[in-house]
Design an enzyme around this catalytic site. Sequence first.
Site, PDB file in Angstrom:
ATOM      1  N   ASP A   1      18.029  80.418  47.286  1.00  0.00           N
ATOM      2  CA  ASP A   1      19.145  81.445  47.040  1.00  0.00           C
ATOM      3  C   ASP A   1      19.152  82.750  47.686  1.00  0.00           C
ATOM      4  OD1 ASP A   1      20.461  79.701  45.232  1.00  0.00           O
ATOM      5  OD2 ASP A   1      19.170  80.483  43.513  1.00  0.00           O
TER       6      ASP A   1
ATOM      7  N   TYR B   1       8.095  75.279  43.479  1.00  0.00           N
ATOM      8  CA  TYR B   1       8.521  76.538  43.578  1.00  0.00           C
ATOM      9  C   TYR B   1       7.351  77.391  42.780  1.00  0.00           C
ATOM     10  CZ  TYR B   1      13.029  75.827  45.436  1.00  0.00           C
ATOM     11  OH  TYR B   1      14.038  75.474  46.235  1.00  0.00           O
TER      12      TYR B   1
END
Length: 275
Positions: free
Chosen positions: A56, A110
């Site tokens: 993102d 992540y």
Amino acid sequence: MRAYRVAYDGRPYHGFQRQPDVDTVEGRLRSALVRLGVCERGDGLPECYAAAGRTDAGVSARAQTVAFDAPAWLSPAAFNGELPDDIRVWASVDVSEGFHATHDATERTYTYYLYAPTDADRLGREPVNDERWGEAVDALAGSHDFHNLTSDDTGTERTVDIDWAREGRFLVVRLTAGGFCRQLVRRLVSLAAAVADGSAQLSKVDRVLSPESASGPDGVPPAPPEPLVLTDVRYPNVTFSRDEDAAADARAVFEHRRTEARTTARVADHITDGL
């Protein structure tokens, strides 16, 4: 076919994937390949091009992976010669024909750096309780249908492993799965943080993981993107070779950025302490 590891500071960019009229990481990679003569001008990408994921806007990466038909001379260092400083290629590996950077990935990890003081900070934010945090994380980890934690309509059933550790005022959260739905990582962190600071009860986790739709006050907003880093992408039988010169260059770039950030924080401390 060759795969490349790419590190970048995602804060200045509108995400990884190319978009019209806004600056993205993939757009910068493509522009570099055009200048290097690896792909033609226009809208195209190199033959067989694919990327491991679509981070993102504001999200950074240490091990984003792109793969395509590349000329033998295109080393990470050569790639970097046409890239901005905040995007650095630092490793590569030759892969078999048919390799796909998206579909062949078996694990993605992540890391989220959650600012979570255990006492009230200067802004009056509620302290975080590590025990409540751990309970929320335990409830969210594993195999679930995460349809209430993503805007995706399909592919919402995932198995997510979550490890975490406290480092001073931060909770360092590592989330690993074969793949992640859109904004799933940030919403998982957001929900666990709400339980940890007392703004939500642990029972909300059960409601969010239930088949019913969670909307309005029961919805979960995503945590901010800037503390999130794509840390690793794993492929079976693929071992990347670090380009030592390119890696040293990348370390120097990010060390400079770390120094700038620490300096900015120290100035902010000085102003805050004097008010």
